[in-house]
Structure formats: C-alpha cells, structure tokens
Design an enzyme around this catalytic site. Structure first.
Site, short mmCIF file in Angstrom:
data_model
loop_
_atom_site.label_atom_id
_atom_site.label_comp_id
_atom_site.label_asym_id
_atom_site.label_seq_id
_atom_site.Cartn_x
_atom_site.Cartn_y
_atom_site.Cartn_z
N SER A 79 -57.90 -27.53 52.64
CA SER A 79 -59.19 -27.80 53.29
C SER A 79 -59.08 -28.39 54.69
CB SER A 79 -60.00 -28.77 52.44
OG SER A 79 -60.81 -28.03 51.56
N LYS A 122 -60.40 -26.32 57.32
CA LYS A 122 -61.85 -26.19 57.57
C LYS A 122 -62.25 -26.85 58.89
CE LYS A 122 -63.00 -26.27 52.60
NZ LYS A 122 -63.44 -27.14 51.50
N TYR A 124 -60.31 -16.53 54.19
CA TYR A 124 -60.47 -17.95 53.85
C TYR A 124 -59.29 -18.44 53.01
CZ TYR A 124 -62.18 -22.08 51.40
OH TYR A 124 -62.28 -23.34 50.85
N TYR A 130 -64.25 -35.36 51.28
CA TYR A 130 -64.99 -34.94 50.07
C TYR A 130 -66.14 -35.91 49.82
CZ TYR A 130 -60.80 -32.09 49.55
OH TYR A 130 -59.77 -31.21 49.76
N VAL A 164 -56.63 -30.38 49.11
CA VAL A 164 -56.12 -30.54 47.75
C VAL A 164 -54.62 -30.26 47.64
CG1 VAL A 164 -58.30 -30.13 46.52
CG2 VAL A 164 -56.80 -28.20 47.06
N1 GLU Z 1 -58.54 -23.34 49.03
C1 GLU Z 1 -59.18 -24.45 48.38
C2 GLU Z 1 -60.50 -23.99 47.77
O1 GLU Z 1 -61.25 -23.34 48.40
C3 GLU Z 1 -59.37 -25.55 49.34
C4 GLU Z 1 -59.90 -26.75 48.65
C5 GLU Z 1 -59.56 -28.05 49.27
O2 GLU Z 1 -58.49 -28.29 49.81
O3 GLU Z 1 -60.46 -28.89 49.19
O4 GLU Z 1 -60.82 -24.31 46.67
#
Ligand code: GLU
Length: 319
Positions: free
Chosen positions: A68, A71, A193, A245, A263
């Site tokens: 994430s 992102k 993604y 989060y 994660v």
């Molecule tokens: N590729 C993970 C998902 O989309 C990323 C989640 C994360 O790191 O929060 O679930």
C-alpha cells in the site's frame, strides 16, 4: 544534521533495533497467500536527511513488496498527470475509519473515499494513462524509477498470488465500474494495481523516498525534481490523515509524522524539511500496520520531538 545529532540518532536506532528485536507480536498478512511465506523476523530501520545523509540498522537492504505504500506514490502521479480537480472528482480526501479493503464508497460524492483505501487506490490506478496495458505499465515503471534510481522489479510470485486471490479488490472495482467511477478496462487496471503493490523495495529505498518527499519532491542525492512541490504537499496531507489505515487518527495524535504503511511490513515516514524514516518488519497488527515499525516510530517521535506540532521539532538541516 550535526555530528552529535547524527550519533544520537544512530545510537538510538541501534538500541531500538536491539530492544524490539525479540518482540514477535502480530502476524504476517496471509490474505495474499504468498505474503505468508516471508521471513517474519526480518527487521530494519533506516533514515535519510534531505541533504542525503543516510543511516540504517538491520536488514535495511533486504527487499520486500511495497504494497500500500505504492498508493501514496501513485496518488502523486495522478495529481501530476490530471490535476487536483479531475482526481477529486473520482477520489475524495476524507479518512474513513473503515478498513483499507472496505467495500464502501463516498455515496454523497459518488467517488472513492480517499486514495489510501483500496477503492481510492484502484480508482487512481485506473487514471494511469497509456495506449494499452504495456504503455500503462511503462508509465508506472518510469515513476518508480525516478524515486528509486533504478528500474523497479515486481515480486512475481506475490503479484500472481494477488491476481489469483484478490477477489475483494475485484468486487470494489466492479462496484466502481457500475457507478461510472472507473473505466471498463477493469481487469487490466486491477492487474496494474497488483503489479504496483508487488514492486520490491528495501528499507533504505523507502528512507530515500521519504527524504525526497520531505524535500518538496527533490531527490536528496540526484537533485532531480521527482514530483512537484505542490503535489508533494497534497501527498503529505493525505499521508498524515489517511496513511496508517484506520489507525491514522491515533497515529497523528501520538506520532505526528506523515506516513504510509503496507501489509508487506514496511512503513515510510516523512519529516517535512528534515528527511525520511523507514522501517520494515513483516508482523502486522489488526489494522495492517507493522507492530515493531509502529513502536520504532513512537519512540523516535518521542525521543527526537518529531511530531509535526512539537515546538522542539528539528526543522533545518543544521539542527
Ligand atoms: N495489495 C494489497 C491489497 O490491495 C495492498 C494492501 C495494503 O498494503 O494495505 O489488498
């Protein structure tokens, strides 16, 4: 950073690495099956100042999937390519308090809630321009290359694992398609993604990315403007409000450092005007944040007065 401060920082991260090493609280994320296979004991801390001074301890060169944390970088790319208004039409900026993979949208605005939850991140990936999938992959590659200084490489096993099992993200994406928030090349966008999340980085890489963002988008060693200062400002705001989060509120209150976690076990922290701090430890808590990583940031924030609103916060390269 003065020599005294540098020595103090080095001693502190070495001490924290030793103290927190035995803490095995939390568990590796296993909803992406391949992530359950990472070595849970890896542990690294790294820091880099905006003038390129670098310190690290532990497995700082070990590579893991960015997940994430991507992102935040992708949000910057979207803002740079399309401008704020277009991006805001699709993705808002409000923290949700829901988990990162919640199947919820901003019903009022008919958009994804923010770019740090999966809905928002997928809508941002949908905005990657290009003529077909190869072209779009190339656009994302070039973005990573500017931050990393080398071609990014995905962990192909993790990428394939998420492609095979990421049905919740599929549900979110198709919901957004049904609302007209994203285009109808859904599988292609999801694959992009999953690929952006599977990119391998080290803790050292993350510290450099943090220093770049702390330096208004200028890479501390190459001097390249990786992302514009205006966009960088928006990235930092989102990192502070939505980066950790649904722990983001507590994090802003206690740690007070714009940050993004993944994660995979990484946390990227940005100290505006000072530098970047990064940690890696794969055991995560119920929110998805690395347990030992959160502890490191709490301690560093407290010991070095790094909270954004701390009156003692260091703010020049000489302090
Ligand atoms: N590729 C993970 C998902 O989309 C990323 C989640 C994360 O790191 O929060 O679930």
């Amino acid at each position: 950073m003065t020599v005294e401060r540098r020595d103090w920082f080095r001693t502190t991260i070495e001490q924290l690495h030793g103290e927190l090493g035995p803490d095995t609280t939390g568990a590796t994320a296993d909803y992406i099956p391949e992530l359950a296979n990472v070595d849970p004991d890896r542990f690294a801390i790294a820091g880099e100042t905006i003038d390129g001074q670098h310190l690290d301890v532990g497995d700082a060169q070990h590579r893991f999937t960015i997940q994430s944390i991507s992102k935040l970088l992708m949000y910057g790319l979207a803002l740079e390519t399309h401008g704020r208004d277009r991006v805001l039409e699709r993705v808002g900026v409000a923290p949700t308090g829901d988990s990162f993979n919640a199947i919820t949208l901003d019903e009022h605005g008919n958009r994804a809630p923010n770019p740090m939850v999966n809905a928002g991140a997928i809508a941002i990936t949908d905005l990657v321009e290009g003529d077909g999938v190869d072209d779009r992959v190339e656009t994302v590659r070039r973005m990573y290359e500017r931050y990393l200084g080398h071609r990014p490489e995905p962990d192909r096993a993790v990428w394939a694992s998420e492609r095979a099992t990421g049905h919740r993200n599929r549900a979110i994406a198709y919901l957004m398609l049904s609302r007209g928030i994203i285009d109808d090349r859904v599988e292609e966008t999801l694959d992009l993604y999953f690929a952006q999340c599977a990119v391998l980085v080290s803790t050292d890489d993350l510290a450099t990315i943090g220093a770049t963002l702390a330096n208004h988008g200028v890479h501390p060693r190459t001097g390249e403007q990786v992302v514009s200062a205006e966009v960088c400002r928006d990235m930092l705001t989102i990192a502070l409000t939505c980066g950790m989060y649904d722990y983001a509120g507590e994090w802003a209150f206690t740690v007070g450092i714009p940050a993004k976690s993944g994660v995979g076990g990484g946390i990227l922290g940005i100290l505006p005007g000072v530098g970047g701090i990064a940690t890696f430890s794969p055991r995560v808590d119920e929110y998805g944040n690395s347990v030992r990583g959160v502890r490191v940031f709490e301690e560093l924030s407290r010991r070095f007065s790094l909270h954004l609103f701390d009156p003692e916060r260091p703010w020049t390269r000489t302090t």
